[in-house]
Scaffold this motif. Structure first.
Motif, PDB file in Angstrom:
ATOM      1  N   ASN A   1       0.779  -1.067   0.090  1.00  0.00           N
ATOM      2  CA  ASN A   1      -0.204   0.142  -0.024  1.00  0.00           C
ATOM      3  C   ASN A   1       0.711   1.160  -0.006  1.00  0.00           C
ATOM      4  N   HIS A   2       1.400   1.538  -1.013  1.00  0.00           N
ATOM      5  CA  HIS A   2       2.548   2.626  -1.162  1.00  0.00           C
ATOM      6  C   HIS A   2       1.962   3.872  -0.841  1.00  0.00           C
ATOM      7  N   ARG A   3       0.667   4.369  -1.027  1.00  0.00           N
ATOM      8  CA  ARG A   3       0.018   5.697  -0.920  1.00  0.00           C
ATOM      9  C   ARG A   3       0.093   5.619   0.691  1.00  0.00           C
ATOM     10  N   ALA A   4      -0.483   4.497   1.308  1.00  0.00           N
ATOM     11  CA  ALA A   4      -0.348   4.775   2.950  1.00  0.00           C
ATOM     12  C   ALA A   4       1.054   4.824   3.447  1.00  0.00           C
ATOM     13  N   VAL A   5       1.987   4.147   2.945  1.00  0.00           N
ATOM     14  CA  VAL A   5       3.466   4.102   3.390  1.00  0.00           C
ATOM     15  C   VAL A   5       3.959   5.585   3.333  1.00  0.00           C
ATOM     16  N   ALA A   6       3.688   6.108   2.064  1.00  0.00           N
ATOM     17  CA  ALA A   6       3.992   7.371   1.975  1.00  0.00           C
ATOM     18  C   ALA A   6       3.530   8.393   2.934  1.00  0.00           C
ATOM     19  N   PHE A   7       1.965   8.488   3.266  1.00  0.00           N
ATOM     20  CA  PHE A   7       1.487   9.063   4.031  1.00  0.00           C
ATOM     21  C   PHE A   7       2.073   9.061   5.566  1.00  0.00           C
ATOM     22  N   TYR A   8       2.347   7.882   5.916  1.00  0.00           N
ATOM     23  CA  TYR A   8       2.874   7.479   7.401  1.00  0.00           C
ATOM     24  C   TYR A   8       4.182   8.212   7.412  1.00  0.00           C
ATOM     25  N   LYS A   9       5.078   7.857   6.376  1.00  0.00           N
ATOM     26  CA  LYS A   9       6.416   8.442   6.575  1.00  0.00           C
ATOM     27  C   LYS A   9       6.183  10.148   6.425  1.00  0.00           C
ATOM     28  N   ALA A  10       5.346  10.674   5.806  1.00  0.00           N
ATOM     29  CA  ALA A  10       5.343  12.017   5.673  1.00  0.00           C
ATOM     30  C   ALA A  10       4.667  12.682   6.884  1.00  0.00           C
ATOM     31  N   SER A  11       3.892  11.697   7.753  1.00  0.00           N
ATOM     32  CA  SER A  11       3.449  12.089   8.831  1.00  0.00           C
ATOM     33  C   SER A  11       4.399  12.109  10.106  1.00  0.00           C
ATOM     34  N   GLY A  12       5.720  11.662   9.912  1.00  0.00           N
ATOM     35  CA  GLY A  12       6.567  11.432  11.129  1.00  0.00           C
ATOM     36  C   GLY A  12       6.915   9.946  11.304  1.00  0.00           C
ATOM     37  N   PHE A  13       6.336   8.933  10.804  1.00  0.00           N
ATOM     38  CA  PHE A  13       6.543   7.539  11.136  1.00  0.00           C
ATOM     39  C   PHE A  13       7.756   7.160  10.301  1.00  0.00           C
ATOM     40  N   ALA A  14       8.587   6.159  11.212  1.00  0.00           N
ATOM     41  CA  ALA A  14       9.595   5.815  10.741  1.00  0.00           C
ATOM     42  C   ALA A  14       9.325   4.119  10.655  1.00  0.00           C
ATOM     43  N   VAL A  15       9.978   3.553   9.590  1.00  0.00           N
ATOM     44  CA  VAL A  15       9.738   2.032   9.735  1.00  0.00           C
ATOM     45  C   VAL A  15      10.863   1.305  10.586  1.00  0.00           C
ATOM     46  N   LEU A  16      10.476   0.650  11.478  1.00  0.00           N
ATOM     47  CA  LEU A  16      11.342  -0.009  12.498  1.00  0.00           C
ATOM     48  C   LEU A  16      11.979  -0.773  11.974  1.00  0.00           C
ATOM     49  N   ASP A  17      13.431  -0.873  12.161  1.00  0.00           N
ATOM     50  CA  ASP A  17      14.459  -1.594  11.662  1.00  0.00           C
ATOM     51  C   ASP A  17      14.568  -1.294  10.020  1.00  0.00           C
ATOM     52  N   GLY A  18      14.144  -0.398   9.676  1.00  0.00           N
ATOM     53  CA  GLY A  18      14.404   0.249   8.207  1.00  0.00           C
ATOM     54  C   GLY A  18      13.470  -0.385   7.123  1.00  0.00           C
ATOM     55  N   GLU A  19      14.126  -0.507   6.012  1.00  0.00           N
ATOM     56  CA  GLU A  19      13.213  -1.308   4.843  1.00  0.00           C
ATOM     57  C   GLU A  19      13.167  -2.764   5.068  1.00  0.00           C
ATOM     58  N   ALA A  20      14.275  -3.354   5.695  1.00  0.00           N
ATOM     59  CA  ALA A  20      14.507  -4.640   6.073  1.00  0.00           C
ATOM     60  C   ALA A  20      13.618  -4.903   7.140  1.00  0.00           C
ATOM     61  N   GLY A  21      12.722  -4.288   7.662  1.00  0.00           N
ATOM     62  CA  GLY A  21      11.758  -4.426   8.925  1.00  0.00           C
ATOM     63  C   GLY A  21      10.508  -5.041   8.382  1.00  0.00           C
ATOM     64  N   LYS A  22      10.440  -5.574   7.043  1.00  0.00           N
ATOM     65  CA  LYS A  22       9.107  -6.134   6.697  1.00  0.00           C
ATOM     66  C   LYS A  22       8.818  -7.395   7.680  1.00  0.00           C
ATOM     67  N   ALA A  23       7.575  -7.650   8.092  1.00  0.00           N
ATOM     68  CA  ALA A  23       6.991  -8.745   8.506  1.00  0.00           C
ATOM     69  C   ALA A  23       5.919  -9.351   8.042  1.00  0.00           C
ATOM     70  N   VAL A  24       5.523 -10.389   8.296  1.00  0.00           N
ATOM     71  CA  VAL A  24       4.416 -11.201   7.940  1.00  0.00           C
ATOM     72  C   VAL A  24       3.397 -10.973   8.627  1.00  0.00           C
ATOM     73  N   HIS A  25       2.262 -10.603   8.460  1.00  0.00           N
ATOM     74  CA  HIS A  25       1.032 -10.400   9.395  1.00  0.00           C
ATOM     75  C   HIS A  25       0.426 -11.976   9.489  1.00  0.00           C
ATOM     76  N   ALA A  26      -0.346 -12.003  10.468  1.00  0.00           N
ATOM     77  CA  ALA A  26      -1.035 -13.515  10.596  1.00  0.00           C
ATOM     78  C   ALA A  26      -2.016 -13.636   9.338  1.00  0.00           C
ATOM     79  N   SER A  27      -2.564 -12.689   8.602  1.00  0.00           N
ATOM     80  CA  SER A  27      -3.201 -13.016   7.516  1.00  0.00           C
ATOM     81  C   SER A  27      -2.661 -13.229   6.451  1.00  0.00           C
ATOM     82  N   GLY A  28      -1.024 -13.162   6.495  1.00  0.00           N
ATOM     83  CA  GLY A  28      -0.231 -13.377   5.149  1.00  0.00           C
ATOM     84  C   GLY A  28       0.274 -12.257   4.617  1.00  0.00           C
ATOM     85  N   LEU A  29      -0.358 -11.166   4.891  1.00  0.00           N
ATOM     86  CA  LEU A  29      -0.140  -9.993   4.278  1.00  0.00           C
ATOM     87  C   LEU A  29       1.642  -9.546   4.833  1.00  0.00           C
ATOM     88  N   ALA A  30       2.232  -9.035   3.856  1.00  0.00           N
ATOM     89  CA  ALA A  30       3.614  -8.158   4.267  1.00  0.00           C
ATOM     90  C   ALA A  30       3.425  -7.006   4.487  1.00  0.00           C
TER      91      ALA A  30
END
Length: 163
Positions: free
Chosen positions: A125-154
């Motif tokens: 969800n690139h638009r949401a990722v951009a919105f949150y970054k513009a709102s001051g959020f940082a991805v924990l552990d940088g871009e390598a911080g991808k996780a897999v949700h219980a639903s299977g979504l990255a």
């Protein structure tokens, strides 16, 4: 649009907004069938009703008196220091009009003792990722911080210092 607390009378409209927004955002990524499964599980009326009664939480809608343009829901940890944003969705027709920013700001103000605001955002969800970054959020552990949700979504786990 004005931001106000959600109530039980809003639940059907909130569900409709969530279903519409999820299909508009994710059908091309995950397919209509998978999105329907997710929205049926995560955005059912009984679950939304339970969210309204959740202690240490805030459930908000953006409303113009006729239509709900957005929704946000967050919960605080027992000590109140960490707030987790569980939902922030803006109806597609109202995106990029400031509603998401208004809802996020109201969530932050609703938890005056909080030190950090956390959330999960779907990687694709690139638009949401951009919105949150513009709102001051940082991805924990940088871009390598991808996780897999219980639903299977990255997802990315994100955090913002507040307070």
């Amino acid at each position: 649009m004005f931001v106000r607390s959600a109530s039980e009378r809003d639940l059907a409209a909130i569900r409709a907004l969530l279903v519409e927004t999820w299909h508009a955002t994710y059908d091309d990524i995950y397919g209509e069938r998978r999105v329907t499964e997710i929205t049926d599980e995560w955005h059912s009326i009984p679950l939304l009703k339970a969210n309204l009664a959740q202690p240490r939480s805030e459930f908000l809608v953006a409303d113009d008196g006729k239509t709900l343009g957005g929704v946000a829901y967050a919960t605080a940890s027992e000590d109140g220091k960490t707030v987790t944003l569980k939902r922030l969705y803006v109806r597609p027709a109202f995106q990029r009009s400031g509603i998401g920013t208004a809802l996020l700001s109201e969530i932050e103000e609703s938890f005056p003792g909080a030190e950090r605001l956390r959330l999960e955002v779907v990687v694709d969800n690139h638009r949401a990722v951009a919105f949150y970054k513009a709102s001051g959020f940082a991805v924990l552990d940088g871009e390598a911080g991808k996780a897999v949700h219980a639903s299977g979504l990255a997802i990315y786990n994100c955090e913002k210092r507040i307070g």
